[in-house]
Design a protein around this motif. Structure first.
Motif, mmCIF file in Angstrom:
data_model
loop_
_atom_site.group_PDB
_atom_site.id
_atom_site.type_symbol
_atom_site.label_atom_id
_atom_site.label_comp_id
_atom_site.label_asym_id
_atom_site.label_seq_id
_atom_site.Cartn_x
_atom_site.Cartn_y
_atom_site.Cartn_z
ATOM 1 N N GLU A 11 -12.381 -46.210 31.948
ATOM 2 C CA GLU A 11 -11.065 -45.364 31.617
ATOM 3 C C GLU A 11 -10.887 -44.036 32.112
ATOM 4 O O GLU A 11 -9.626 -43.754 32.376
ATOM 5 N N CYS A 12 -11.970 -43.413 32.566
ATOM 6 C CA CYS A 12 -11.793 -42.070 33.172
ATOM 7 C C CYS A 12 -12.935 -41.838 34.119
ATOM 8 O O CYS A 12 -14.014 -42.337 33.910
ATOM 9 N N THR A 13 -12.933 -40.751 34.754
ATOM 10 C CA THR A 13 -13.998 -40.291 35.629
ATOM 11 C C THR A 13 -14.594 -38.990 35.091
ATOM 12 O O THR A 13 -13.889 -38.464 34.518
ATOM 13 N N ALA A 14 -15.917 -38.749 35.442
ATOM 14 C CA ALA A 14 -16.519 -37.324 35.006
ATOM 15 C C ALA A 14 -15.631 -36.327 35.551
ATOM 16 O O ALA A 14 -15.518 -35.163 34.747
ATOM 17 N N GLU A 15 -14.880 -36.216 36.730
ATOM 18 C CA GLU A 15 -13.936 -35.410 37.082
ATOM 19 C C GLU A 15 -12.908 -35.091 36.152
ATOM 20 O O GLU A 15 -12.526 -34.189 36.056
ATOM 21 N N ASP A 16 -12.316 -36.331 35.702
ATOM 22 C CA ASP A 16 -11.242 -36.368 34.818
ATOM 23 C C ASP A 16 -11.706 -35.513 33.707
ATOM 24 O O ASP A 16 -10.689 -34.776 32.979
ATOM 25 N N LEU A 17 -12.814 -35.652 33.306
ATOM 26 C CA LEU A 17 -13.112 -35.040 31.849
ATOM 27 C C LEU A 17 -13.429 -33.566 32.085
ATOM 28 O O LEU A 17 -13.049 -32.817 31.065
ATOM 29 N N CYS A 18 -13.982 -33.232 33.184
ATOM 30 C CA CYS A 18 -13.995 -31.552 33.427
ATOM 31 C C CYS A 18 -12.606 -31.134 33.655
ATOM 32 O O CYS A 18 -12.657 -30.079 33.076
ATOM 33 N N TYR A 19 -11.496 -31.661 34.302
ATOM 34 C CA TYR A 19 -10.478 -31.263 34.389
ATOM 35 C C TYR A 19 -9.872 -31.133 32.922
ATOM 36 O O TYR A 19 -9.101 -30.065 32.562
ATOM 37 N N SER A 20 -9.849 -32.082 32.258
ATOM 38 C CA SER A 20 -9.185 -32.149 30.956
ATOM 39 C C SER A 20 -10.100 -31.134 29.995
ATOM 40 O O SER A 20 -9.195 -30.258 29.231
ATOM 41 N N LEU A 21 -11.163 -30.878 30.088
ATOM 42 C CA LEU A 21 -12.005 -29.761 29.271
ATOM 43 C C LEU A 21 -11.617 -28.400 29.716
ATOM 44 O O LEU A 21 -11.137 -27.741 28.611
ATOM 45 N N GLN A 22 -11.466 -28.141 31.037
ATOM 46 C CA GLN A 22 -10.964 -26.941 31.290
ATOM 47 C C GLN A 22 -9.545 -26.485 30.910
ATOM 48 O O GLN A 22 -9.141 -25.311 30.348
ATOM 49 N N GLU A 23 -8.687 -27.550 31.022
ATOM 50 C CA GLU A 23 -7.240 -27.281 30.897
ATOM 51 C C GLU A 23 -7.141 -27.000 29.100
ATOM 52 O O GLU A 23 -6.254 -26.438 29.024
ATOM 53 N N THR A 24 -7.761 -27.753 28.474
ATOM 54 C CA THR A 24 -7.750 -27.547 26.926
ATOM 55 C C THR A 24 -8.250 -26.222 26.322
ATOM 56 O O THR A 24 -7.660 -25.548 25.795
ATOM 57 N N VAL A 25 -9.459 -25.932 26.768
ATOM 58 C CA VAL A 25 -10.122 -24.738 26.288
ATOM 59 C C VAL A 25 -9.505 -23.322 26.792
ATOM 60 O O VAL A 25 -9.293 -22.411 26.114
ATOM 61 N N PHE A 26 -9.042 -23.625 28.237
ATOM 62 C CA PHE A 26 -8.230 -22.394 28.856
ATOM 63 C C PHE A 26 -6.831 -22.290 28.051
ATOM 64 O O PHE A 26 -6.549 -21.037 27.977
ATOM 65 N N ALA A 27 -6.483 -23.276 27.817
ATOM 66 C CA ALA A 27 -4.888 -23.140 26.973
ATOM 67 C C ALA A 27 -5.069 -22.450 25.781
ATOM 68 O O ALA A 27 -4.395 -21.637 25.269
ATOM 69 N N MET A 28 -6.485 -22.769 25.006
ATOM 70 C CA MET A 28 -6.623 -22.139 23.749
ATOM 71 C C MET A 28 -6.713 -20.742 24.008
ATOM 72 O O MET A 28 -6.374 -19.949 23.231
ATOM 73 N N LEU A 29 -7.632 -20.177 24.907
ATOM 74 C CA LEU A 29 -7.630 -18.810 25.301
ATOM 75 C C LEU A 29 -6.711 -18.029 25.627
ATOM 76 O O LEU A 29 -6.215 -17.013 25.213
ATOM 77 N N VAL A 30 -5.637 -18.632 26.493
ATOM 78 C CA VAL A 30 -4.604 -17.977 26.945
ATOM 79 C C VAL A 30 -3.558 -17.831 25.482
ATOM 80 O O VAL A 30 -2.846 -16.722 25.589
ATOM 81 N N GLU A 31 -3.536 -18.724 24.555
ATOM 82 C CA GLU A 31 -2.715 -18.773 23.385
ATOM 83 C C GLU A 31 -3.026 -17.492 22.702
ATOM 84 O O GLU A 31 -2.088 -16.694 22.234
ATOM 85 N N ILE A 32 -4.261 -17.380 22.425
ATOM 86 C CA ILE A 32 -4.830 -16.097 21.469
ATOM 87 C C ILE A 32 -4.794 -14.734 22.123
ATOM 88 O O ILE A 32 -4.477 -13.832 21.541
ATOM 89 N N THR A 33 -4.796 -14.826 23.379
ATOM 90 C CA THR A 33 -4.761 -13.618 24.127
ATOM 91 C C THR A 33 -3.254 -12.973 24.218
ATOM 92 O O THR A 33 -2.836 -11.852 24.108
ATOM 93 N N GLU A 34 -2.280 -14.079 24.248
ATOM 94 C CA GLU A 34 -0.945 -13.568 24.442
ATOM 95 C C GLU A 34 -0.604 -13.194 23.146
ATOM 96 O O GLU A 34 0.370 -12.204 22.898
#
Length: 340
Positions: free
Chosen positions: A223-246
């Motif tokens: 269904e996905c690759t290891a690279e897809d999961l690494c990409y998804s992980l980064q995008e999600t956790v970093f979005a959370m961090l940017v939200e609380i920082t803003e």
């Protein structure tokens, strides 16, 4: 400003740096790297520090081209961090301070990251996102303290990345987070992951459990690759961090944001934060791996500020008496005497 030697060893990185008048004279470092799929344990990490610390100390002095007589004080990491590694470095700091007859300055690891970031980037009064293997906090200065506006309520973002790297057996050389970042660049499919922001705080444990299961099922099924999961992980956790920082920036009316800590080296995190800052008419400040990752110079810089702002007048015996370690040492416990 004084000439200060700083020793850092709160986790798997051993660093010794020398700061003079706000200038980095030397900053050698050695990292304890474990096999893929394994983390680092306190006893083995402490042994690594014990085996390497004298050669790193000699390297720091040689690169700076100074002798112990030129030093005004010795600074070391008091905490937070892993107990055994902290003690292994503190013992050496206490020993050389007594041998060389220098005042010893106990430094908060988190404060050191902030002050090193301010020194290198030139930022004046930023909202700080501190992201590392053991810490995730949004911080701003107010009334003699670095105030924590939001933080993780379970595991740190760096620990989340490290533990996922173990699931995929990603190499720990030079660091699991760096290798996840490189794999994420090849990811093409975004997998929706739990996004947990609770007011100003965030949670990563549920997300980690979800993506660990996905690694065992979705990759196998194609269904996905290891690279897809690494990409998804980064995008999600970093979005959370940017939200609380803003949100913290809005509360403080801040026009500067500074990213510090080992995860702060991540270019994608810096890109996402830069977009948010630009939309607010603010400016992003960040450093590269020389100063984002745990290092001795940051301890020296914080020690220099502490020494100049009051500890210079303290008795060496009293400072030595206070030179102990603690695994738990919050950022907002420290009285910031060097800022107005």
């Amino acid at each position: 400003m004084p000439t200060v030697l700083g020793l850092e060893g709160s986790a798997n990185k051993l660093g010794i740096g020398i700061i003079q008048d706000g200038k980095v004279l030397s900053n050698p470092r050695h990292t304890y790297i474990t096999p893929p799929g394994e983390g680092f344990l306190p006893r083995e990490t402490a042994k690594h520090h014990k085996d390497w610390i004298l050669s790193i100390l000699r390297q720091a002095l040689d690169e700076a081209q100074i002798s112990p007589n030129d030093l005004d004080s010795v600074a070391y990491t008091k905490g937070p961090g892993m107990g055994a590694p902290l003690v292994s470095v503190a013992v050496v700091a206490r020993t050389i301070a007594q041998l060389w007859n220098k005042p010893i300055i106990p430094v908060n690891h988190c404060i050191a990251h902030i002050e090193m970031g301010r020194l290198i980037t030139g930022s004046k009064n930023p909202t700080v996102l501190y992201v590392s293997g053991g810490n995730t906090q949004v911080i701003a200065y107010a009334d003699k303290k670095y105030r924590i506006f939001g933080e993780t309520i379970d595991i740190a973002v760096g620990n989340c990345l490290d533990r996922f790297a173990r699931v995929l057996h990603i190499s720990n050389d030079p660091s699991p987070g760096y290798n996840i970042e490189q794999m994420a660049k090849k990811g093409k499919k975004y997998i929706h992951l739990p996004y947990t922001v609770k007011g100003m705080d965030i949670s990563f444990s549920g997300l980690l459990s979800f993506i660990e299961t996905a690694a065992n099922t979705k990759i196998t099924s194609g269904e996905c690759t290891a690279e897809d999961l690494c990409y998804s992980l980064q995008e999600t956790v970093f979005a959370m961090l940017v939200e609380i920082t803003e949100r913290a920036m809005a509360h403080c009316g801040s026009q500067e944001v500074l990213i510090v800590g080992g995860v702060g080296c991540n270019v994608r995190l810096q890109e996402m934060m830069a977009v948010m800052a630009s939309e607010r008419g603010a400016k992003l400040f960040a450093t590269d791996e020389r100063f984002c990752i745990d290092n001795g110079a940051m301890i020296a810089q914080a020690g220099s500020l502490m020494f100049s702002s009051g500890l210079k007048a303290a008795k060496k015996e009293d400072l030595l008496e206070d030179s102990w370690c603690t695994q738990r040492f919050r950022t907002d416990e420290v009285l910031v005497t060097w800022r107005k």
